[in-house]
Write a protein that holds these residues in place. Structure first.
Motif, PDB file in Angstrom:
ATOM      1  N   LEU A  65       0.818  -1.212   0.000  1.00 38.59           N
ATOM      2  CA  LEU A  65       0.000   0.000   0.000  1.00 38.59           C
ATOM      3  C   LEU A  65       0.856   1.269   0.000  1.00 38.59           C
ATOM      4  O   LEU A  65       0.481   2.271  -0.612  1.00 38.59           O
ATOM      5  N   ILE A  66       2.006   1.220   0.643  1.00 44.71           N
ATOM      6  CA  ILE A  66       2.929   2.356   0.591  1.00 44.71           C
ATOM      7  C   ILE A  66       3.359   2.592  -0.854  1.00 44.71           C
ATOM      8  O   ILE A  66       3.380   3.724  -1.337  1.00 44.71           O
ATOM      9  N   GLY A  67       3.689   1.510  -1.561  1.00 45.69           N
ATOM     10  CA  GLY A  67       4.089   1.628  -2.964  1.00 45.69           C
ATOM     11  C   GLY A  67       2.967   2.151  -3.847  1.00 45.69           C
ATOM     12  O   GLY A  67       3.188   3.012  -4.709  1.00 45.69           O
ATOM     13  N   VAL A  68       1.765   1.666  -3.637  1.00 48.63           N
ATOM     14  CA  VAL A  68       0.609   2.126  -4.430  1.00 48.63           C
ATOM     15  C   VAL A  68       0.349   3.600  -4.157  1.00 48.63           C
ATOM     16  O   VAL A  68       0.118   4.390  -5.087  1.00 48.63           O
ATOM     17  N   ASN A  69       0.394   3.978  -2.891  1.00 53.52           N
ATOM     18  CA  ASN A  69       0.177   5.377  -2.526  1.00 53.52           C
ATOM     19  C   ASN A  69       1.258   6.272  -3.129  1.00 53.52           C
ATOM     20  O   ASN A  69       0.979   7.374  -3.592  1.00 53.52           O
ATOM     21  N   ALA A  70       2.492   5.790  -3.138  1.00 56.46           N
ATOM     22  CA  ALA A  70       3.589   6.556  -3.738  1.00 56.46           C
ATOM     23  C   ALA A  70       3.345   6.769  -5.230  1.00 56.46           C
ATOM     24  O   ALA A  70       3.538   7.876  -5.752  1.00 56.46           O
ATOM     25  N   GLU A  71       2.915   5.712  -5.899  1.00 53.65           N
ATOM     26  CA  GLU A  71       2.616   5.829  -7.335  1.00 53.65           C
ATOM     27  C   GLU A  71       1.505   6.847  -7.576  1.00 53.65           C
ATOM     28  O   GLU A  71       1.584   7.677  -8.494  1.00 53.65           O
ATOM     29  N   ASN A  72       0.485   6.822  -6.744  1.00 53.61           N
ATOM     30  CA  ASN A  72      -0.618   7.786  -6.874  1.00 53.61           C
ATOM     31  C   ASN A  72      -0.131   9.211  -6.650  1.00 53.61           C
ATOM     32  O   ASN A  72      -0.547  10.136  -7.359  1.00 53.61           O
ATOM     33  N   ARG A  73       0.728   9.387  -5.678  1.00 55.69           N
ATOM     34  CA  ARG A  73       1.250  10.732  -5.394  1.00 55.69           C
ATOM     35  C   ARG A  73       2.065  11.257  -6.574  1.00 55.69           C
ATOM     36  O   ARG A  73       1.983  12.445  -6.913  1.00 55.69           O
ATOM     37  N   ILE A  74       2.843  10.387  -7.190  1.00 53.24           N
ATOM     38  CA  ILE A  74       3.626  10.811  -8.363  1.00 53.24           C
ATOM     39  C   ILE A  74       2.695  11.178  -9.505  1.00 53.24           C
ATOM     40  O   ILE A  74       2.887  12.191 -10.186  1.00 53.24           O
ATOM     41  N   GLN A  75       1.658  10.380  -9.726  1.00 51.89           N
ATOM     42  CA  GLN A  75       0.697  10.666 -10.794  1.00 51.89           C
ATOM     43  C   GLN A  75      -0.079  11.960 -10.542  1.00 51.89           C
ATOM     44  O   GLN A  75      -0.516  12.616 -11.484  1.00 51.89           O
ATOM     45  N   GLN A  76      -0.239  12.328  -9.282  1.00 50.91           N
ATOM     46  CA  GLN A  76      -0.944  13.560  -8.949  1.00 50.91           C
ATOM     47  C   GLN A  76      -0.050  14.790  -9.042  1.00 50.91           C
ATOM     48  O   GLN A  76      -0.496  15.906  -8.839  1.00 50.91           O
ATOM     49  N   GLY A  77       1.234  14.570  -9.310  1.00 53.26           N
ATOM     50  CA  GLY A  77       2.120  15.698  -9.545  1.00 53.26           C
ATOM     51  C   GLY A  77       3.149  15.970  -8.468  1.00 53.26           C
ATOM     52  O   GLY A  77       3.920  16.926  -8.599  1.00 53.26           O
ATOM     53  N   ASP A  78       3.168  15.196  -7.397  1.00 45.98           N
ATOM     54  CA  ASP A  78       4.213  15.382  -6.386  1.00 45.98           C
ATOM     55  C   ASP A  78       5.564  15.051  -7.014  1.00 45.98           C
ATOM     56  O   ASP A  78       5.666  14.177  -7.883  1.00 45.98           O
ATOM     57  N   SER A  79       6.601  15.750  -6.556  1.00 46.33           N
ATOM     58  CA  SER A  79       7.930  15.470  -7.116  1.00 46.33           C
ATOM     59  C   SER A  79       8.410  14.102  -6.634  1.00 46.33           C
ATOM     60  O   SER A  79       8.036  13.627  -5.561  1.00 46.33           O
ATOM     61  N   ILE A  84       8.310   7.844   1.231  1.00 51.56           N
ATOM     62  CA  ILE A  84       8.449   6.380   1.268  1.00 51.56           C
ATOM     63  C   ILE A  84       9.436   5.972   2.363  1.00 51.56           C
ATOM     64  O   ILE A  84       9.186   5.036   3.114  1.00 51.56           O
ATOM     65  N   VAL A  85      10.561   6.689   2.458  1.00 50.26           N
ATOM     66  CA  VAL A  85      11.564   6.367   3.479  1.00 50.26           C
ATOM     67  C   VAL A  85      10.961   6.530   4.870  1.00 50.26           C
ATOM     68  O   VAL A  85      11.125   5.665   5.738  1.00 50.26           O
ATOM     69  N   LYS A  86      10.234   7.623   5.101  1.00 54.89           N
ATOM     70  CA  LYS A  86       9.607   7.850   6.409  1.00 54.89           C
ATOM     71  C   LYS A  86       8.610   6.748   6.735  1.00 54.89           C
ATOM     72  O   LYS A  86       8.575   6.234   7.856  1.00 54.89           O
ATOM     73  N   GLU A  87       7.784   6.391   5.763  1.00 58.32           N
ATOM     74  CA  GLU A  87       6.799   5.329   5.979  1.00 58.32           C
ATOM     75  C   GLU A  87       7.478   3.987   6.225  1.00 58.32           C
ATOM     76  O   GLU A  87       7.034   3.203   7.066  1.00 58.32           O
TER      77      GLU A  87
END
Length: 84
Positions: A30-44, A52-55
């Motif tokens: 779920l961390i990986g999926v959330n990271a992918e979503n954040r990138i797709q939403q425009g986060d750097s 991801i490191v913090k999580e």
């Protein structure tokens, strides 16, 4: 009678370990999926990598805490009372 109880407890502990392992694995996915979503939403990508490191650190702390609890529960009763 005592042997059967110990076997039941051992089987139960193995089941709990397996369940915890699966849940930690799901949390990692779920961390990986959330990271992918954040990138797709425009986060750097750097921001997402830091997140991801913090999580992941939080996840490792959880796993370590669970492992310590498990070790304490496996200690004989007289040793467990000495450590507290």
């Amino acid at each position: 009678m005592k042997t059967q109880r110990k076997q039941t407890q051992s089987t139960r502990q193995k089941l709990y370990r397996q369940i915890i392992t699966v849940l930690l694995l799901i949390q990692t996915i779920l961390i990986g999926v959330n990271a992918e979503n954040r990138i797709q939403q425009g986060d750097s990508q750097i921001e997402v990598l830091i997140w991801i490191v913090k999580e992941s650190i939080s996840l490792v702390k959880q796993a370590s805490s669970l492992q310590e609890k498990q070790k304490k529960s496996l200690l004989p009763r007289h040793r467990r009372s000495e450590e507290q």
